[in-house]
Write a protein that holds these residues in place. Structure first.
Motif, mmCIF file in Angstrom:
data_model
loop_
_atom_site.group_PDB
_atom_site.id
_atom_site.type_symbol
_atom_site.label_atom_id
_atom_site.label_comp_id
_atom_site.label_asym_id
_atom_site.label_seq_id
_atom_site.Cartn_x
_atom_site.Cartn_y
_atom_site.Cartn_z
ATOM 1 N N GLY A 9 -9.231 82.252 -76.927
ATOM 2 C CA GLY A 9 -9.886 83.017 -75.876
ATOM 3 C C GLY A 9 -9.537 82.471 -74.512
ATOM 4 N N ASP A 10 -10.042 83.141 -73.485
ATOM 5 C CA ASP A 10 -9.762 82.735 -72.103
ATOM 6 C C ASP A 10 -11.055 82.676 -71.291
ATOM 7 O OD1 ASP A 10 -8.003 81.962 -70.036
ATOM 8 O OD2 ASP A 10 -8.017 83.996 -69.202
ATOM 9 N N LEU A 52 -21.927 80.553 -77.046
ATOM 10 C CA LEU A 52 -20.877 80.902 -78.004
ATOM 11 C C LEU A 52 -20.458 82.361 -77.876
ATOM 12 C CD1 LEU A 52 -22.237 78.982 -81.120
ATOM 13 C CD2 LEU A 52 -20.070 78.533 -79.969
ATOM 14 N N LEU A 53 -21.444 83.252 -77.778
ATOM 15 C CA LEU A 53 -21.118 84.671 -77.635
ATOM 16 C C LEU A 53 -20.437 84.945 -76.301
ATOM 17 C CD1 LEU A 53 -24.379 86.247 -79.112
ATOM 18 C CD2 LEU A 53 -22.115 86.185 -80.176
ATOM 19 N N GLY A 54 -20.868 84.255 -75.241
ATOM 20 C CA GLY A 54 -20.227 84.420 -73.944
ATOM 21 C C GLY A 54 -18.790 83.937 -73.936
ATOM 22 N N ALA A 55 -18.469 82.993 -74.825
ATOM 23 C CA ALA A 55 -17.093 82.488 -74.929
ATOM 24 C C ALA A 55 -16.222 83.366 -75.819
ATOM 25 C CB ALA A 55 -17.094 81.060 -75.456
ATOM 26 N N GLY A 56 -16.793 84.442 -76.356
ATOM 27 C CA GLY A 56 -16.001 85.341 -77.185
ATOM 28 C C GLY A 56 -15.974 84.987 -78.654
ATOM 29 N N VAL A 127 -14.277 76.449 -79.288
ATOM 30 C CA VAL A 127 -13.575 76.772 -78.033
ATOM 31 C C VAL A 127 -12.555 75.703 -77.635
ATOM 32 C CG1 VAL A 127 -15.529 78.127 -77.184
ATOM 33 C CG2 VAL A 127 -15.370 75.712 -76.588
ATOM 34 N N THR A 128 -12.250 74.761 -78.531
ATOM 35 C CA THR A 128 -11.305 73.691 -78.201
ATOM 36 C C THR A 128 -10.316 73.521 -79.337
ATOM 37 O OG1 THR A 128 -13.128 72.553 -77.072
ATOM 38 C CG2 THR A 128 -11.088 71.323 -77.368
ATOM 39 N N GLU A 129 -9.031 73.586 -79.016
ATOM 40 C CA GLU A 129 -8.006 73.324 -80.016
ATOM 41 C C GLU A 129 -8.067 71.866 -80.454
ATOM 42 O OE1 GLU A 129 -4.101 75.795 -79.587
ATOM 43 O OE2 GLU A 129 -4.675 75.122 -77.588
ATOM 44 N N ALA A 130 -7.710 71.616 -81.708
ATOM 45 C CA ALA A 130 -7.783 70.258 -82.245
ATOM 46 C C ALA A 130 -6.907 69.297 -81.450
ATOM 47 C CB ALA A 130 -7.364 70.265 -83.716
ATOM 48 N N GLN A 131 -5.692 69.719 -81.089
ATOM 49 C CA GLN A 131 -4.801 68.840 -80.342
ATOM 50 C C GLN A 131 -5.359 68.522 -78.958
ATOM 51 O OE1 GLN A 131 -4.014 71.653 -81.800
ATOM 52 N NE2 GLN A 131 -2.386 71.296 -83.302
ATOM 53 N N THR A 132 -5.968 69.528 -78.322
ATOM 54 C CA THR A 132 -6.553 69.299 -76.997
ATOM 55 C C THR A 132 -7.752 68.373 -77.078
ATOM 56 O OG1 THR A 132 -5.847 71.534 -76.380
ATOM 57 C CG2 THR A 132 -7.462 70.462 -74.959
ATOM 58 N N LEU A 133 -8.564 68.535 -78.131
ATOM 59 C CA LEU A 133 -9.714 67.663 -78.315
ATOM 60 C C LEU A 133 -9.271 66.211 -78.509
ATOM 61 C CD1 LEU A 133 -12.727 67.149 -78.750
ATOM 62 C CD2 LEU A 133 -12.432 67.846 -81.129
ATOM 63 N N VAL A 134 -8.240 66.005 -79.334
ATOM 64 C CA VAL A 134 -7.726 64.652 -79.553
ATOM 65 C C VAL A 134 -7.169 64.082 -78.257
ATOM 66 C CG1 VAL A 134 -5.959 63.322 -80.764
ATOM 67 C CG2 VAL A 134 -7.292 65.042 -81.991
ATOM 68 N N ARG A 135 -6.489 64.904 -77.492
ATOM 69 C CA ARG A 135 -5.949 64.444 -76.210
ATOM 70 C C ARG A 135 -7.075 64.013 -75.273
ATOM 71 N NH1 ARG A 135 -2.197 61.616 -73.995
ATOM 72 N NH2 ARG A 135 -1.782 62.169 -71.828
ATOM 73 N N GLY A 136 -8.176 64.751 -75.268
ATOM 74 C CA GLY A 136 -9.315 64.357 -74.453
ATOM 75 C C GLY A 136 -9.922 63.041 -74.897
ATOM 76 N N LEU A 137 -10.016 62.833 -76.225
ATOM 77 C CA LEU A 137 -10.551 61.571 -76.740
ATOM 78 C C LEU A 137 -9.645 60.401 -76.365
ATOM 79 C CD1 LEU A 137 -11.718 62.739 -80.288
ATOM 80 C CD2 LEU A 137 -13.169 62.213 -78.326
ATOM 81 N N VAL A 138 -8.323 60.636 -76.405
ATOM 82 C CA VAL A 138 -7.386 59.578 -76.014
ATOM 83 C C VAL A 138 -7.535 59.249 -74.535
ATOM 84 C CG1 VAL A 138 -4.930 59.020 -75.754
ATOM 85 C CG2 VAL A 138 -5.748 60.086 -77.860
ATOM 86 N N ARG A 139 -7.716 60.275 -73.706
ATOM 87 C CA ARG A 139 -7.896 60.022 -72.269
ATOM 88 C C ARG A 139 -9.211 59.310 -71.977
ATOM 89 N NH1 ARG A 139 -4.527 63.357 -69.035
ATOM 90 N NH2 ARG A 139 -5.643 62.517 -67.243
ATOM 91 N N LEU A 140 -10.172 59.430 -72.888
ATOM 92 C CA LEU A 140 -11.441 58.717 -72.718
ATOM 93 C C LEU A 140 -11.380 57.278 -73.228
ATOM 94 C CD1 LEU A 140 -14.033 61.472 -73.703
ATOM 95 C CD2 LEU A 140 -13.684 60.485 -71.455
ATOM 96 N N GLY A 141 -10.248 56.878 -73.805
ATOM 97 C CA GLY A 141 -10.111 55.498 -74.226
ATOM 98 C C GLY A 141 -9.813 55.296 -75.697
#
Length: 263
Positions: A9-10, A52-56, A127-141
């Motif tokens: 979604g967007d 959730l519904l607002g995010a499509g 609303v978050t791709e698995a790769q993007t979520l992992v990238r965020g966790l890596v950026r958090l340390g």
């Protein structure tokens, strides 16, 4: 079998940085843990559904999650009034078993809390791709190696399940019918299938290790990122707003006792 709950979604939630979404979900989980009031918990549950519904996210996905939460919700509603201690009017007395109104209210409160936490966590996964979520966790340390391991596990869980299905179907084509046997015999009949899946998974992991080594994994050089994440001004505004609201909530909950009672 679905292992990836992501719904493309967007919406503004899709565009948020995963770190700000982690903060939002963490605040919702913290509020659910600290609240006992039925109306406030029901309001949080409604809020998660609206987000959730607002995010499509379609109703089918929400029904799928409700179907998974239904057994746990029923389990809590049945057992919590039996083991809850406290006052209130006695609704049922069967020998040593005493069910009171406060126990029933506690059961409803715990059931609402469990569902709020489940739908708040799904808010991140839908609303978050698995790769993007992992990238965020890596950026958090989180160490990069751990993040890569987590990402590969999410990626290859469907593959391992596909191996299991393929081996079971191949055995069934050869006349393998474990469902006609007793429980212990059935478990024993699945042992060769499990061994075959383990061997196939070991071969797959060996190939994956060789592929990572061929791509320079572990080399002492800076790593590049194909699609990096960026903390935008909207992320900063959402994070500040959520933090301020959670601070006000903590003040009201700890100093004024908001939501401390079930009713």
């Amino acid at each position: 079998m679905r292992f990836d709950l992501y719904v493309p979604g967007d919406s503004w939630l899709h565009r948020l940085d995963p770190r700000s979404k982690l903060l939002l979900v963490g605040v919702l989980l913290g509020m659910a843990l600290l609240l006992k009031h039925l109306a406030l918990l029901a309001g949080l549950l409604l809020l998660t559904h609206l987000l959730l519904l607002g995010a499509g996210v379609p109703w089918t996905a929400l029904r799928w999650l409700w179907a998974r939460m239904a057994p746990l919700t029923l389990f809590i509603l049945l057992l919590q009034p039996i083991f809850a201690s406290g006052g209130g009017a006695v609704l049922l007395r069967l020998g040593p078993l005493v069910i009171t109104s406060s126990g029933v209210l506690d059961g409803i409160s715990f059931a609402l809390r469990a569902n709020v936490m489940a739908f708040a966590a799904s808010l991140l996964l839908f609303v978050t791709e698995a790769q993007t979520l992992v990238r965020g966790l890596v950026r958090l340390g989180l160490p990069f190696e751990y993040g890569l391991t987590f990402s590969l596990a999410l990626r290859y869980l469907p593959t391992i399940y596909g191996l299991w299905v393929s081996i079971v179907e191949a055995q069934q084509a050869r006349g393998w019918t474990p469902e006609r046997q007793g429980l212990l015999a059935r478990l024993s009949a699945y042992r060769p299938v499990l061994v075959a899946v383990i061997i196939a998974a070991l071969r797959l992991s060996n190939d994956m290790g060789l592929a990572l080594a061929a791509r320079g994994f572990g080399a002492p050089t800076p790593r590049s990122v194909w699609r990096d994440i960026h903390f935008t001004s909207m992320d900063a505004a959402i994070s500040v707003l959520v933090s301020v609201l959670f601070g006000l909530f903590l003040a009201g909950r700890l100093l004024l006792g908001w939501g401390a009672a079930t009713w």
